[in-house]
Design an enzyme around this catalytic site. Sequence first.
Site, PDB file in Angstrom:
ATOM      1  N   HIS A 169      20.950  80.120 -50.165  1.00 53.88           N
ATOM      2  CA  HIS A 169      19.513  80.255 -50.159  1.00 53.88           C
ATOM      3  C   HIS A 169      19.215  79.313 -51.388  1.00 53.88           C
ATOM      4  CE1 HIS A 169      18.997  83.702 -47.530  1.00 53.88           C
ATOM      5  NE2 HIS A 169      17.779  83.685 -47.549  1.00 53.88           N
ATOM      6  N   HIS A 216      22.928  88.397 -54.513  1.00 50.10           N
ATOM      7  CA  HIS A 216      23.870  87.412 -55.239  1.00 50.10           C
ATOM      8  C   HIS A 216      24.115  87.665 -56.590  1.00 50.10           C
ATOM      9  CE1 HIS A 216      24.937  84.766 -51.868  1.00 50.10           C
ATOM     10  NE2 HIS A 216      23.563  84.881 -51.630  1.00 50.10           N
TER      11      HIS A 216
END
Length: 399
Positions: A169, A216
């Site tokens: 991302h 993350h």
Amino acid sequence: MICSPAKLEALVYLQDSELVAAFQRRCGLYLARATRHSRRMAHAGTSDHIHQSRGLRKATLDHQDSNSNYKYEKNNCSTPAYEVRNRLLHFLFLFSAGLGDEVFYITCLPCIHWCLDPFLCRRLINMWTLVMYIGQVMKDVLKLPRPTSPPVVKLEMRVDAEYGLPSTHAMAATAISFTLLLSAPSRIQFQFEAGLLIAVTLSTMVCLSRLYTGMHSVLDVICGVLISALLMFLTHPYWEAFDQFQLSSMVSPIVALLLPLFLSYTYPELDHYSTTRGDTTTILGVWAGCSVGYWVNKQLGETFEPQGVLPMPLPTLTRYTLASGTARFLVGVGALVGTRQVVKAVSLHLLYWWYKVPKYDQSARMRKEIEVPSKFATYTAVGLVHSIMVSRVFILLGL
């Protein structure tokens, strides 16, 4: 080259799940079962953190060929409930996280082609494909786990079986924002400083959303941004040359079909099923279809790029342009979604028949011999329809 203890300690700290959990709590997101202990957790002692870091360092250095989050899900341990104390930040980060999802890519990127400039869309798709493929492969080669829950709140579960580093991302947001910023001045008149502010804001929001959603670590996000920036720096001198090859070379469509198909079939194998192979095949299929489509348009002498002196001023926002843009969006997305559904159904039907798989066996879609050709065919068709057909439909409809 061996990292010094100080550097290793810094890397371990940036990968620590507690650092992500602390960011979530600062933004008002708490594990429900841990809410009453949140203040104590937020002000945990230094000795506790050092103890956790040493434990994490040992796990990192052991580097087992497994994903802790995959084990967590496989053992049927449900994610603990969570409590949201800041609704504004919650929805802002969820929206920002959506800017890196398939829905965004299948709507926003084509709109740049349909309503602004196919040249810019082509540049974005090229860089998006490059950074996403490298990022996905790095995940499954490095095999570093995502943050663990608890202490982290997990707001997305679909990709939780994937590995963590780097954040794709973050890579995609950085690549798309700054590729557009670097490519647009030669095509469109705009204030560069304003564009830079928008690029930094959008990419930063997507990066922070990966921490907020618990998907993350800080290290994953930082590495994603740095890798994307490095790839842009290394490839930027060759963007124009690749444009010429992609549009004019007679071998361009052959390379555009065979190379991504080869990369899809040779994607790194894992000891468990992960969505990374299917997602990577999807991205490569989109690029293959778009690349062939742009080449076909060039050969037909109709690229649909703006005519006149470049850079051109941005279109004036009027009722007509707004209505026309909305109509193009609805027609175009409808065509892409319809293509996706039809080709997906047909390809799966043919592959199930070829491999003699029962129609009700949904798990067969995870098999490489079915997943890769089905997704590649589906999204190659989507890319072809996007780049060749949709703009011609607009002309027929007077849009």
